[in-house]
Scaffold this active site. Structure first.
Site, PDB file in Angstrom:
ATOM      1  N   ASP A 129      14.271  -0.023   2.245  1.00  0.00           N
ATOM      2  CA  ASP A 129      14.853  -0.139   3.591  1.00  0.00           C
ATOM      3  C   ASP A 129      15.880  -1.273   3.575  1.00  0.00           C
ATOM      4  OD1 ASP A 129      15.338  -0.287   6.314  1.00  0.00           O
ATOM      5  OD2 ASP A 129      13.265   0.040   6.891  1.00  0.00           O
ATOM      6  N   LYS A 138       0.798  -1.208   0.000  1.00  0.00           N
ATOM      7  CA  LYS A 138       0.000   0.000   0.000  1.00  0.00           C
ATOM      8  C   LYS A 138       0.834   1.262   0.000  1.00  0.00           C
ATOM      9  CE  LYS A 138      -3.064  -2.328   3.229  1.00  0.00           C
ATOM     10  NZ  LYS A 138      -3.528  -2.334   4.620  1.00  0.00           N
ATOM     11  N   GLY A 139       2.074   1.140   0.429  1.00  0.00           N
ATOM     12  CA  GLY A 139       2.882   2.316   0.756  1.00  0.00           C
ATOM     13  C   GLY A 139       3.008   3.359  -0.342  1.00  0.00           C
ATOM     14  N   ASP A 187       3.350   3.863   6.889  1.00  0.00           N
ATOM     15  CA  ASP A 187       2.509   3.641   8.077  1.00  0.00           C
ATOM     16  C   ASP A 187       3.298   3.165   9.291  1.00  0.00           C
ATOM     17  OD1 ASP A 187       3.019   0.968   6.968  1.00  0.00           O
ATOM     18  OD2 ASP A 187       1.555   0.300   8.456  1.00  0.00           O
ATOM     19  N   GLU A 233       7.944   2.543  -5.539  1.00  0.00           N
ATOM     20  CA  GLU A 233       8.023   2.150  -4.133  1.00  0.00           C
ATOM     21  C   GLU A 233       8.044   3.407  -3.272  1.00  0.00           C
ATOM     22  OE1 GLU A 233       7.979   0.050  -1.870  1.00  0.00           O
ATOM     23  OE2 GLU A 233       9.411  -1.581  -2.062  1.00  0.00           O
ATOM     24  N   ASP A 234       7.498   3.330  -2.077  1.00  0.00           N
ATOM     25  CA  ASP A 234       7.634   4.465  -1.167  1.00  0.00           C
ATOM     26  C   ASP A 234       9.026   4.527  -0.559  1.00  0.00           C
ATOM     27  OD1 ASP A 234       7.109   2.149   0.212  1.00  0.00           O
ATOM     28  OD2 ASP A 234       5.826   3.072   1.714  1.00  0.00           O
ATOM     29  N   ARG A 282      -0.740   6.939   7.380  1.00  0.00           N
ATOM     30  CA  ARG A 282      -0.457   6.977   5.937  1.00  0.00           C
ATOM     31  C   ARG A 282      -0.943   8.288   5.317  1.00  0.00           C
ATOM     32  NH1 ARG A 282       1.083   1.756   4.072  1.00  0.00           N
ATOM     33  NH2 ARG A 282       0.094   0.034   5.168  1.00  0.00           N
ATOM     34  N   PHE A 319      12.404   5.569  11.906  1.00  0.00           N
ATOM     35  CA  PHE A 319      11.091   5.034  11.563  1.00  0.00           C
ATOM     36  C   PHE A 319      10.242   6.165  11.007  1.00  0.00           C
ATOM     37  CE2 PHE A 319       7.049   3.117  11.575  1.00  0.00           C
ATOM     38  CZ  PHE A 319       7.272   1.755  11.530  1.00  0.00           C
ATOM     39  N   LYS A 333      16.959   4.486   2.133  1.00  0.00           N
ATOM     40  CA  LYS A 333      17.757   4.601   3.360  1.00  0.00           C
ATOM     41  C   LYS A 333      19.245   4.294   3.148  1.00  0.00           C
ATOM     42  CE  LYS A 333      14.357   3.958   7.029  1.00  0.00           C
ATOM     43  NZ  LYS A 333      13.962   3.124   8.203  1.00  0.00           N
TER      44      LYS A 333
HETATM   45  C1  PRP Z   1       7.210  -1.401   3.223  1.00  0.00           C
HETATM   46  C2  PRP Z   1       7.451  -0.377   2.134  1.00  0.00           C
HETATM   47  C3  PRP Z   1       8.294  -1.095   1.143  1.00  0.00           C
HETATM   48  C4  PRP Z   1       9.070  -2.081   1.996  1.00  0.00           C
HETATM   49  C5  PRP Z   1      10.467  -1.607   2.176  1.00  0.00           C
HETATM   50  O1  PRP Z   1       6.133  -2.176   2.850  1.00  0.00           O
HETATM   51  O2  PRP Z   1       6.240   0.070   1.566  1.00  0.00           O
HETATM   52  O3  PRP Z   1       7.519  -1.799   0.209  1.00  0.00           O
HETATM   53  O4  PRP Z   1       8.401  -2.151   3.262  1.00  0.00           O
HETATM   54  O5  PRP Z   1      11.164  -2.399   3.076  1.00  0.00           O
HETATM   55  P1  PRP Z   1      12.363  -3.365   2.692  1.00  0.00           P
HETATM   56  O6  PRP Z   1      13.300  -2.631   1.786  1.00  0.00           O
HETATM   57  O7  PRP Z   1      12.980  -3.646   4.042  1.00  0.00           O
HETATM   58  O8  PRP Z   1      11.804  -4.606   2.064  1.00  0.00           O
HETATM   59  P2  PRP Z   1       5.259  -3.007   3.878  1.00  0.00           P
HETATM   60  O9  PRP Z   1       5.623  -4.474   3.754  1.00  0.00           O
HETATM   61  O10 PRP Z   1       5.360  -2.412   5.255  1.00  0.00           O
HETATM   62  O11 PRP Z   1       3.797  -2.848   3.314  1.00  0.00           O
HETATM   63  P3  PRP Z   1       2.965  -1.518   2.956  1.00  0.00           P
HETATM   64  O12 PRP Z   1       3.513  -0.996   1.652  1.00  0.00           O
HETATM   65  O13 PRP Z   1       1.575  -2.025   2.816  1.00  0.00           O
HETATM   66  O14 PRP Z   1       3.129  -0.538   4.084  1.00  0.00           O
END
Ligand code: PRP
Length: 181
Positions: A110, A50-51, A166, A106-107, A172, A159, A138
């Site tokens: 990480d 969703k991000g 979120d 992608e948002d 969000r 964070f 990051k």
């Molecule tokens: C979050 C974010 C990225 C991912 C990044 O998604 O939106 O897609 O984590 O993290 P990473 O590089 O450590 O893999 P999340 O799984 O929290 O779902 P969301 O998009 O629904 O918030």
């Protein structure tokens, strides 16, 4: 912005990392970069939910060329099989990827795990090209297998919530990106 923001439900944010004006200016620039860089051919902008939902909505309105939009929803199989690198698509784009330029939106990058898994999976669909546009990066991922072609901001290793990101599904809808206390 102060901690009195009613959207925060009484929670305090440590600081605003990126305010709405700064985000809008950078998203505009990213749209220009995408517009300039892509050659002729079908462009499919794929938002990872969703991000990315707010970022994607703002970004595509800054891209001045024909494109199509679709979404991906991904879920990992869980801890036991994580090392296998499997990712399950809960929602698979309806549009065919073969022969198209794919821009995965992608948002945040990480740990890089999400991208490492998804890109391999999308490459199997034989796109003409595949690139990633991440609003935040990051730069902490140790094993990122792919270069992210478009990055909005280098993000602090904190964070972050807001503008799609979120904490337990909250925050969000904040128009800015804040570091949570
Ligand atoms: C979050 C974010 C990225 C991912 C990044 O998604 O939106 O897609 O984590 O993290 P990473 O590089 O450590 O893999 P999340 O799984 O929290 O779902 P969301 O998009 O629904 O918030």
């Amino acid at each position: 912005m102060t901690t009195a923001d009613p959207r925060l439900d009484g929670r305090a944010v440590k600081r605003i990392a990126f305010d709405a004006e700064r985000i809008a200016a950078r998203v505009h620039e990213l749209g220009e970069e995408v517009t300039a860089r892509y050659p002729e051919g079908d462009l499919l902008v794929l938002g990872l939910l969703k991000g990315s939902f707010i970022f994607l909505g703002d970004l595509v309105r800054q891209i001045r060329r024909p494109l199509q939009v679709d979404f991906l929803v991904a879920a990992s199989y869980g801890e036991a099989t994580e090392s296998s690198g499997h990712v399950r698509l809960v929602y698979d784009p309806e549009t065919t990827l073969e022969g198209k330029h794919i821009l995965l939106v992608e948002d945040i990058v990480d740990s890089g795990r999400t991208l490492n898994r998804l890109i391999g999976l999308l490459m199997e669909r034989r796109p003409r090209s595949l690139d990633v546009c991440a609003l935040l990066h990051k730069h902490v991922a140790e094993h990122l297998q792919y270069e992210v072609g478009f990055v909005g901001f280098d993000a602090p290793n904190e964070f972050l919530v807001g503008y799609g990101l979120d904490h337990a599904e909250n925050f969000r809808h904040l128009p800015y990106i804040a570091s949570l206390q």
